[in-house]
Design a protein around this motif. Structure first.
Motif, PDB file in Angstrom:
ATOM      1  N   ASN A  30      12.347   3.083  -8.133  1.00 31.12           N
ATOM      2  CA  ASN A  30      10.941   2.854  -7.772  1.00 31.12           C
ATOM      3  C   ASN A  30      10.810   2.522  -6.544  1.00 31.12           C
ATOM      4  O   ASN A  30      10.163   3.210  -5.612  1.00 31.12           O
ATOM      5  CB  ASN A  30      10.256   2.167  -8.803  1.00 31.12           C
ATOM      6  CG  ASN A  30       8.901   2.160  -8.178  1.00 31.12           C
ATOM      7  OD1 ASN A  30       7.924   3.035  -8.577  1.00 31.12           O
ATOM      8  ND2 ASN A  30       8.232   0.911  -7.827  1.00 31.12           N
ATOM      9  N   ARG A  31      11.223   1.473  -5.973  1.00 31.62           N
ATOM     10  CA  ARG A  31      11.473   0.922  -4.809  1.00 31.62           C
ATOM     11  C   ARG A  31      12.318   1.879  -3.614  1.00 31.62           C
ATOM     12  O   ARG A  31      11.571   1.902  -2.580  1.00 31.62           O
ATOM     13  CB  ARG A  31      11.839  -0.437  -4.498  1.00 31.62           C
ATOM     14  CG  ARG A  31      11.651  -1.094  -3.304  1.00 31.62           C
ATOM     15  CD  ARG A  31      12.090  -2.407  -3.189  1.00 31.62           C
ATOM     16  NE  ARG A  31      12.257  -2.907  -1.803  1.00 31.62           N
ATOM     17  CZ  ARG A  31      12.544  -4.123  -1.446  1.00 31.62           C
ATOM     18  NH1 ARG A  31      12.938  -4.913  -2.362  1.00 31.62           N
ATOM     19  NH2 ARG A  31      12.767  -4.353  -0.150  1.00 31.62           N
ATOM     20  N   LEU A 103       4.945  -1.378   3.210  1.00 31.76           N
ATOM     21  CA  LEU A 103       3.659  -1.448   3.213  1.00 31.76           C
ATOM     22  C   LEU A 103       2.636  -0.388   2.696  1.00 31.76           C
ATOM     23  O   LEU A 103       1.988  -0.549   1.898  1.00 31.76           O
ATOM     24  CB  LEU A 103       2.862  -1.627   4.519  1.00 31.76           C
ATOM     25  CG  LEU A 103       3.422  -3.075   5.435  1.00 31.76           C
ATOM     26  CD1 LEU A 103       2.734  -2.979   6.747  1.00 31.76           C
ATOM     27  CD2 LEU A 103       2.887  -4.274   4.487  1.00 31.76           C
ATOM     28  N   LEU A 104       2.985   0.853   2.960  1.00 34.89           N
ATOM     29  CA  LEU A 104       2.621   2.088   2.373  1.00 34.89           C
ATOM     30  C   LEU A 104       3.749   3.113   2.299  1.00 34.89           C
ATOM     31  O   LEU A 104       4.524   3.291   3.151  1.00 34.89           O
ATOM     32  CB  LEU A 104       1.557   2.782   3.578  1.00 34.89           C
ATOM     33  CG  LEU A 104       0.314   1.893   3.741  1.00 34.89           C
ATOM     34  CD1 LEU A 104      -0.708   2.335   4.745  1.00 34.89           C
ATOM     35  CD2 LEU A 104      -0.525   1.807   2.194  1.00 34.89           C
ATOM     36  N   PRO A 105       3.478   3.911   1.507  1.00 34.08           N
ATOM     37  CA  PRO A 105       2.636   4.068   0.271  1.00 34.08           C
ATOM     38  C   PRO A 105       2.806   2.926  -0.534  1.00 34.08           C
ATOM     39  O   PRO A 105       3.871   2.435  -0.967  1.00 34.08           O
ATOM     40  CB  PRO A 105       2.914   5.543  -0.167  1.00 34.08           C
ATOM     41  CG  PRO A 105       4.307   5.814   0.018  1.00 34.08           C
ATOM     42  CD  PRO A 105       4.504   4.903   1.074  1.00 34.08           C
ATOM     43  N   GLN A 106       1.594   2.490  -1.349  1.00 32.03           N
ATOM     44  CA  GLN A 106       1.661   1.726  -2.629  1.00 32.03           C
ATOM     45  C   GLN A 106       1.269   2.305  -3.802  1.00 32.03           C
ATOM     46  O   GLN A 106       0.169   3.148  -3.757  1.00 32.03           O
ATOM     47  CB  GLN A 106       1.067   0.537  -2.064  1.00 32.03           C
ATOM     48  CG  GLN A 106       1.480  -0.439  -1.240  1.00 32.03           C
ATOM     49  CD  GLN A 106       2.680  -1.147  -1.798  1.00 32.03           C
ATOM     50  OE1 GLN A 106       3.009  -1.304  -2.783  1.00 32.03           O
ATOM     51  NE2 GLN A 106       3.447  -1.677  -0.625  1.00 32.03           N
ATOM     52  N   VAL A 107       1.591   2.028  -4.721  1.00 35.12           N
ATOM     53  CA  VAL A 107       1.405   2.883  -6.208  1.00 35.12           C
ATOM     54  C   VAL A 107       1.045   1.484  -6.988  1.00 35.12           C
ATOM     55  O   VAL A 107       2.018   0.866  -7.494  1.00 35.12           O
ATOM     56  CB  VAL A 107       2.420   3.727  -6.664  1.00 35.12           C
ATOM     57  CG1 VAL A 107       1.927   4.193  -8.068  1.00 35.12           C
ATOM     58  CG2 VAL A 107       2.741   4.815  -5.696  1.00 35.12           C
ATOM     59  N   TRP A 108      -0.129   1.513  -7.611  1.00 31.65           N
ATOM     60  CA  TRP A 108      -0.225   0.431  -8.733  1.00 31.65           C
ATOM     61  C   TRP A 108      -0.582   0.799  -9.935  1.00 31.65           C
ATOM     62  O   TRP A 108      -1.104   1.748 -10.164  1.00 31.65           O
ATOM     63  CB  TRP A 108      -1.639  -0.250  -8.067  1.00 31.65           C
ATOM     64  CG  TRP A 108      -1.684  -0.830  -6.846  1.00 31.65           C
ATOM     65  CD1 TRP A 108      -2.118  -0.353  -5.579  1.00 31.65           C
ATOM     66  CD2 TRP A 108      -1.723  -2.121  -6.406  1.00 31.65           C
ATOM     67  NE1 TRP A 108      -2.052  -1.152  -4.478  1.00 31.65           N
ATOM     68  CE2 TRP A 108      -1.827  -2.433  -4.917  1.00 31.65           C
ATOM     69  CE3 TRP A 108      -1.617  -3.290  -7.476  1.00 31.65           C
ATOM     70  CZ2 TRP A 108      -1.733  -3.726  -4.401  1.00 31.65           C
ATOM     71  CZ3 TRP A 108      -1.393  -4.605  -6.703  1.00 31.65           C
ATOM     72  CH2 TRP A 108      -1.296  -4.846  -5.264  1.00 31.65           C
ATOM     73  N   PRO A 200       4.408   3.731 -17.085  1.00 34.52           N
ATOM     74  CA  PRO A 200       3.331   2.493 -16.428  1.00 34.52           C
ATOM     75  C   PRO A 200       4.205   1.308 -16.368  1.00 34.52           C
ATOM     76  O   PRO A 200       5.637   1.266 -16.885  1.00 34.52           O
ATOM     77  CB  PRO A 200       2.552   2.344 -17.979  1.00 34.52           C
ATOM     78  CG  PRO A 200       3.465   3.025 -18.898  1.00 34.52           C
ATOM     79  CD  PRO A 200       4.082   4.465 -18.233  1.00 34.52           C
ATOM     80  N   THR A 201       3.886   0.185 -15.741  1.00 34.42           N
ATOM     81  CA  THR A 201       4.555  -0.985 -15.592  1.00 34.42           C
ATOM     82  C   THR A 201       4.478  -1.963 -16.697  1.00 34.42           C
ATOM     83  O   THR A 201       3.732  -1.385 -17.695  1.00 34.42           O
ATOM     84  CB  THR A 201       3.928  -1.795 -14.204  1.00 34.42           C
ATOM     85  OG1 THR A 201       2.295  -1.863 -14.498  1.00 34.42           O
ATOM     86  CG2 THR A 201       4.315  -0.838 -12.997  1.00 34.42           C
ATOM     87  N   ASP A 202       4.846  -2.899 -16.525  1.00 44.02           N
ATOM     88  CA  ASP A 202       4.727  -4.013 -17.645  1.00 44.02           C
ATOM     89  C   ASP A 202       3.107  -4.308 -17.828  1.00 44.02           C
ATOM     90  O   ASP A 202       2.560  -5.000 -17.175  1.00 44.02           O
ATOM     91  CB  ASP A 202       5.471  -5.295 -17.404  1.00 44.02           C
ATOM     92  CG  ASP A 202       5.483  -6.315 -18.700  1.00 44.02           C
ATOM     93  OD1 ASP A 202       6.408  -7.119 -18.715  1.00 44.02           O
ATOM     94  OD2 ASP A 202       4.607  -6.231 -19.541  1.00 44.02           O
ATOM     95  N   LEU A 203       2.527  -3.729 -19.153  1.00 42.90           N
ATOM     96  CA  LEU A 203       1.162  -3.759 -19.178  1.00 42.90           C
ATOM     97  C   LEU A 203       0.751  -5.283 -19.444  1.00 42.90           C
ATOM     98  O   LEU A 203      -0.406  -5.684 -19.018  1.00 42.90           O
ATOM     99  CB  LEU A 203       0.605  -3.022 -20.359  1.00 42.90           C
ATOM    100  CG  LEU A 203       0.998  -1.613 -20.091  1.00 42.90           C
ATOM    101  CD1 LEU A 203       0.477  -0.427 -21.226  1.00 42.90           C
ATOM    102  CD2 LEU A 203       0.501  -1.048 -18.750  1.00 42.90           C
ATOM    103  N   MET A 204       1.568  -5.998 -20.340  1.00 42.34           N
ATOM    104  CA  MET A 204       0.953  -7.602 -20.639  1.00 42.34           C
ATOM    105  C   MET A 204       1.122  -8.344 -19.262  1.00 42.34           C
ATOM    106  O   MET A 204       0.104  -8.939 -19.104  1.00 42.34           O
ATOM    107  CB  MET A 204       1.996  -7.962 -21.691  1.00 42.34           C
ATOM    108  CG  MET A 204       1.767  -7.289 -22.948  1.00 42.34           C
ATOM    109  SD  MET A 204       0.082  -7.549 -23.752  1.00 42.34           S
ATOM    110  CE  MET A 204       0.062  -9.118 -23.957  1.00 42.34           C
TER     111      MET A 204
END
Length: 636
Positions: A30-31, A103-108, A200-204
């Motif tokens: 991902n990174r 810094l960019l791009p960022q994905v939340w 998705p990332t870690d939802l909790m």
């Protein structure tokens, strides 16, 4: 700088793939994806006037069709940053920016990674993980770029690799499975950071972090409120921010009594026909409190004011007492419009029953004339827009650009010259209609349209050196604009003054497929720079699709083509006939005497048209010759 920018845009996927391969696998997929995109996007030289370094006269190989110095320069910066990202952080060494998350791009909320390949790709990925960053770079340069060992050593040395020979030797030890080449494996989706999957990332954990951030924001808000209580506090009492300077000339510019008010008949005897001769109109021109608020907000807009300015427009306060153009009620807002010789400024504040704060819009309008100073946008809402027309405008109508056969619909105007509501194409999600404003007066009819700014853009038709207004042009102008209007959103909010469309040639298609039109569309801005050019291929259509939008085959934001400085154009397209045969089509303006194609296919033709059989996906370079023997490049 222009060579480097063109190389980056054209070969962006290849550069990102190279950065992804060189980055250390320890970063995680991902990174690595985000860092690869970030490295390539920040690889241009600093400043528009930057010059590319010359490598001692040696020409560095690059993909066909690319300017070698520009591509080699960008590729070198990409490799240097990707190699720096693999360096460990040391306590005594100053860290490099690329060693930290981008810094960019960022994905939340999502993790992005390339699509998974087969067993061969997995084995190659594991083999690359065991190599050093320099060895991975050598492997990628030799496979993806097709460079010789000598060229690879030269590129690695330029990227700061201390021992290029060792890097090549390590890359030689990595073998590929039988029947597969390194190029096949590296060009697979496994190593393509531009074709991604999302999870998705870690939802909790994300939920816990969101609660903590909300609590911190509430604490900051409470602290700020308590700190602002003593004295006058930080927040201004009105929409205008607190005074930051006191100067006699600046204070005089904020006095409503000193506003310039032009007489109602001044435009009839003036040598100029622009915004400077517009009279002061509207039912609230005598409301000094409203005018004072508008001037104060213009000079120092507060935090609650929504400020917008077209590119190239100075956002500062008035340089002196401005001219009042309009003050009145428009819909559910009180609107004031000023002009200071360089800019038109619109101030709008909602009435007591409306929500939201004041709005301040600034637009540059220097060098305006009768053709571009025919109307201003004074009201914008969910139902559409309202225009304030110039005093010399005798009639206003609405015309749908997508329906060239329909007659214009007359628009009602009040006593101050404000039109009824006209639907705005700038707010439409789908291009099913394009309402434009047709203005008549002074023996001329002109067409303007809303592109998201307070000054509408004028629409014209014809060769760059003899443009004319669309309502007075031949029927072909309205037909061509019907297939061009849906491309106007690409020019929105760019400070556009005028958009001209020009059918520079027509070409018979092979196999009896009819006759296509080639149209060049150029948008000129108020600031002069930043003009945008689109070359369209409009194939023949019939039935409901007869007015479908043309295909954009080339675009540029730096080319003078299709403009007064260079009234020529050449463009091409890869086209498929009804029988399934592919062709390279090219067409130039009338002053093009020959056209030549090279690269994936080769061919030439006398005149300004070219037809060459081709195959799907082929890449071709086009150039033409003019009557004086000079060479011109295709628009791209």
């Amino acid at each position: 700088m222009e060579q480097a920018e063109a190389a980056l845009v054209e070969h962006y996927p290849r550069l990102v793939r190279t950065a992804y391969l060189v980055l250390p696998p320890s970063l995680g997929r991902n990174r690595r994806v985000l860092t690869a995109h970030w490295i390539v996007q920040r690889s241009l030289p600093r400043g528009r006037a930057a010059r590319l370094p010359q490598a001692g006269g040696a020409r560095v190989p690059a993909p066909r069709g690319t300017a070698a110095p520009g591509y080699a320069f960008v590729r070198g910066r990409v490799l240097r940053q990707a190699l720096d990202a693999g360096l460990p952080l040391r306590r005594r060494a100053w860290p490099k920016r690329v060693q930290f998350p981008p810094l960019l791009p960022q994905v939340w909320g999502l993790r992005l990674f390339p699509r998974s390949g087969g067993a061969d790709e997995l084995a190659l990925d594991q083999g690359l993980s065991a190599l050093s960053g320099a060895a991975r770079a050598a492997y990628a340069l030799r496979a993806l770029e097709g460079l010789t060992d000598a060229a690879v050593r030269q590129v690695l040395s330029g990227a700061g690799v201390a021992d290029p020979h060792a890097a090549l030797a390590a890359a030689d030890g990595l073998r590929t499975p039988e029947g597969r080449t390194a190029v096949d494996l590296l060009e697979s989706p496994e190593f393509d950071p531009c074709s991604l999957q999302a999870r998705p990332t870690d939802l909790m954990r994300r939920r816990r972090h969101a609660k903590a951030a909300l609590a911190a924001a509430a604490a900051v808000l409470v602290s700020g409120t308590l700190l602002s209580l003593p004295g006058e506090g930080w927040a201004p009492a009105e929409a205008a921010a607190p005074l930051y300077a006191r100067h006699p000339a600046a204070e005089a510019a904020l006095d409503p009594a000193r506003l310039q008010r032009i007489g109602a008949q001044a435009w009839r005897s003036s040598s100029r026909t622009d915004f400077s001769v517009w009279p002061a109109r509207g039912s609230l021109t005598g409301d000094r409190a409203l005018l004072r608020r508008a001037l104060a907000v213009w000079a120092r807009p507060g935090a609650t004011v929504q400020v917008s300015a077209t590119p190239g427009t100075p956002p500062g306060p008035p340089m002196g007492a401005p001219q009042l153009l309009f003050a009145g009620e428009v819909g559910r807002a009180r609107v004031v419009v000023f002009h200071d010789g360089l800019r038109v400024v619109r101030y709008a504040e909602p009435d007591g029953g409306a929500s939201g704060g004041p709005a301040l819009d600034l637009a540059r309008t220097d060098a305006a004339d009768a053709a571009t100073a025919g109307a201003l946008l004074v009201g914008r809402g969910s139902g559409g827009v309202r225009y304030l027309t110039a005093p010399w405008v005798s009639g206003a109508s609405a015309r749908d650009l997508l329906d060239p056969d329909a007659e214009p619909r007359t628009l009602r105007r009040d006593a101050h010259g404000v039109t009824e509501v006209l639907p705005s194409p700038a707010a439409a999600r789908e291009c099913r209609a394009w309402p434009a404003l047709e203005l008549s007066g002074g023996g001329a009819r002109r067409l303007v349209t809303d592109l998201g700014e307070i000054v509408p853009a004028r629409l014209t038709w014809g060769p760059p050196l003899s443009v004319g207004d669309v309502p007075e042009a031949p029927e072909e102008a309205r037909t061509a604009w019907a297939r061009t209007a849906c491309l106007l959103p690409t020019m929105r909010s760019n400070g556009v003054r005028e958009v001209n469309a020009w059918r520079y040639t027509r070409q018979w298609l092979p196999e009896g497929n009819g006759r296509a039109a080639w149209v060049c569309t150029r948008a000129e801005t108020w600031r002069g720079a930043g003009g945008r050019v689109l070359a369209q291929f409009q194939p023949p259509q019939s039935g409901p699709a007869a007015r479908s939008t043309g295909v954009v085959v080339a675009r540029s934001e730096v080319s003078p083509a299709c403009g007064p400085r260079d009234p020529r154009v050449l463009a091409g397209v890869l086209w498929k006939s009804r029988t399934g045969q592919w062709y390279v089509l090219a067409a130039g303006s009338e002053d093009v005497t020959s056209v030549r194609a090279s690269g994936g296919v080769t061919g030439s033709a006398g005149g300004n048209h070219l037809v060459v059989p081709a195959r799907q996906g082929v890449r071709v370079e086009l150039d033409g010759r003019l009557a004086d023997g000079s060479r011109m490049r295709a628009l791209r």
